[in-house]
Design a protein around this motif. Structure first.
Motif, mmCIF file in Angstrom:
data_model
loop_
_atom_site.group_PDB
_atom_site.id
_atom_site.type_symbol
_atom_site.label_atom_id
_atom_site.label_comp_id
_atom_site.label_asym_id
_atom_site.label_seq_id
_atom_site.Cartn_x
_atom_site.Cartn_y
_atom_site.Cartn_z
ATOM 1 N N LYS A 95 0.829 -1.203 0.000
ATOM 2 C CA LYS A 95 0.000 0.000 0.000
ATOM 3 C C LYS A 95 0.863 1.253 0.000
ATOM 4 O O LYS A 95 0.561 2.214 -0.711
ATOM 5 C CB LYS A 95 -0.930 -0.006 1.227
ATOM 6 N N SER A 96 1.916 1.228 0.821
ATOM 7 C CA SER A 96 2.796 2.392 0.893
ATOM 8 C C SER A 96 3.477 2.651 -0.443
ATOM 9 O O SER A 96 3.504 3.786 -0.940
ATOM 10 C CB SER A 96 3.839 2.175 1.995
ATOM 11 N N ILE A 97 4.029 1.573 -1.057
ATOM 12 C CA ILE A 97 4.727 1.726 -2.337
ATOM 13 C C ILE A 97 3.757 2.135 -3.432
ATOM 14 O O ILE A 97 4.047 3.028 -4.242
ATOM 15 C CB ILE A 97 5.440 0.409 -2.711
ATOM 16 N N PHE A 98 2.573 1.489 -3.460
ATOM 17 C CA PHE A 98 1.599 1.806 -4.504
ATOM 18 C C PHE A 98 1.131 3.252 -4.382
ATOM 19 O O PHE A 98 1.023 3.963 -5.393
ATOM 20 C CB PHE A 98 0.397 0.865 -4.399
ATOM 21 N N SER A 99 0.856 3.672 -3.150
ATOM 22 C CA SER A 99 0.393 5.044 -2.945
ATOM 23 C C SER A 99 1.442 6.048 -3.403
ATOM 24 O O SER A 99 1.126 7.042 -4.068
ATOM 25 C CB SER A 99 0.057 5.258 -1.470
ATOM 26 N N GLN A 100 2.706 5.777 -3.068
ATOM 27 C CA GLN A 100 3.785 6.688 -3.453
ATOM 28 C C GLN A 100 3.947 6.722 -4.971
ATOM 29 O O GLN A 100 4.006 7.793 -5.585
ATOM 30 C CB GLN A 100 5.086 6.245 -2.790
ATOM 31 N N GLN A 101 4.023 5.533 -5.593
ATOM 32 C CA GLN A 101 4.229 5.465 -7.037
ATOM 33 C C GLN A 101 3.007 5.965 -7.808
ATOM 34 O O GLN A 101 3.152 6.542 -8.897
ATOM 35 C CB GLN A 101 4.555 4.028 -7.451
ATOM 36 N N PHE A 102 1.827 5.770 -7.258
ATOM 37 C CA PHE A 102 0.619 6.272 -7.910
ATOM 38 C C PHE A 102 0.663 7.796 -7.989
ATOM 39 O O PHE A 102 0.302 8.390 -9.017
ATOM 40 C CB PHE A 102 -0.626 5.819 -7.129
ATOM 41 N N GLY A 103 1.108 8.417 -6.913
ATOM 42 C CA GLY A 103 1.228 9.876 -6.930
ATOM 43 C C GLY A 103 2.260 10.354 -7.937
ATOM 44 O O GLY A 103 2.042 11.347 -8.647
ATOM 45 N N VAL A 104 3.385 9.617 -8.053
ATOM 46 C CA VAL A 104 4.428 10.002 -9.010
ATOM 47 C C VAL A 104 3.919 9.848 -10.436
ATOM 48 O O VAL A 104 4.107 10.735 -11.284
ATOM 49 C CB VAL A 104 5.693 9.136 -8.789
ATOM 50 N N ILE A 105 3.257 8.711 -10.728
ATOM 51 C CA ILE A 105 2.734 8.476 -12.078
ATOM 52 C C ILE A 105 1.622 9.468 -12.403
ATOM 53 O O ILE A 105 1.511 9.944 -13.542
ATOM 54 C CB ILE A 105 2.226 7.026 -12.204
#
Length: 253
Positions: A95-105
């Motif tokens: 969840k942490s990685i997805f949330s971070q990468q989702f914001g970057v993408i």
């Protein structure tokens, strides 16, 4: 003389010695009550049925089996708890990685969309922010001069161009050594094909692109063209043109 028969009966009936009987000795309120209680106990003993001499061995066998199965059950429960903890830790990290990468993408998607469309805005939104690993993702875009819309309300060409923008945004965040594209710009008009090809040229510094296309605008931005022709029936021939070499020979800048 009277004591010996009593002691013998005590042992034969209850397997108790005199000392053991004295250890269990209780004061009697009255002899009739004691006799009544003795009768009740005798009836209870009779109700138990015949004595099973193998009961002790059977108990030991069943108890060993029970202990073994109990240990196995406890081990499974401990393993389950450990696995659940590992799953919870991994899920939290995901969840942490997805949330971070989702914001970057999402940020890269907005930039890429604006560059490709020549303006407008685009965002990625989660259907359920509380369940980021299980919910869907909504794509909302606003091409220049148009109202904000979801992807499903766009035309076929616009959908393709938005998908290309999202694809390029992902490549910005996670570049790859090479990429193969199979006519992804087929639905675009000539203006957008030119924009797509120029943007692709700009990204070719980090990624090598192999593009299958029949659009002229894409071919014009290519370094090398490969074509397959069949001048004779059943005989294929590969043609290659290195446009960089052609430009040098023709002195085209």
């Amino acid at each position: 003389m009277e004591e010996k028969p009593i002691l013998d009966k005590l042992w034969e009936t209850y397997e108790l010695s005199h000392e053991a009987a004295r250890a269990q000795r209780q004061e009697l309120e009255s002899v009739p009550k004691a006799q009544k209680r003795v009768g009740e106990l005798k009836r209870s003993i009779s109700g138990l049925g015949n004595i099973n001499l193998d009961a002790i061995e059977e108990f030991d066998r069943v108890n060993q089996r029970y202990t073994y199965l109990t240990d196995q059950r406890d081990d499974v429960r401990r393993s389950k708890e450990e696995l659940e903890k590992v799953i919870a830790d991994i899920t939290g990290e995901m969840k942490s990685i997805f949330s971070q990468q989702f914001g970057v993408i999402n940020a890269a998607f907005g930039e890429t969309f604006t560059e490709l469309f020549g303006g407008g805005m685009a965002t990625l939104e989660l259907d359920d922010p509380e369940d980021i690993l299980g919910c869907g993702i909504e794509i909302k875009v606003q091409p220049p001069g148009k109202a904000l819309k979801v992807l499903s309300l766009l035309s076929g060409g616009e959908k393709a161009f938005v998908a290309i923008a999202l694809y390029f945004a992902i490549l910005k965040v996670r570049p790859t050594p090479f990429c193969v594209m199979d006519e992804i710009e087929a639905a675009l008009d000539d203006v957008n094909v030119t924009r797509f090809a120029r943007y692709l040229r700009g990204m070719s510094t980090k990624t090598q692109f192999i593009v299958i296309t029949h659009r002229r605008g894409t071919m014009e931005e290519a370094d090398v063209l490969y074509g397959v022709t069949m001048q004779e029936q059943g005989v294929s021939r590969l043609l290659t043109i290195n446009l960089n070499d052609v430009e040098k020979e023709l002195h085209i800048k």
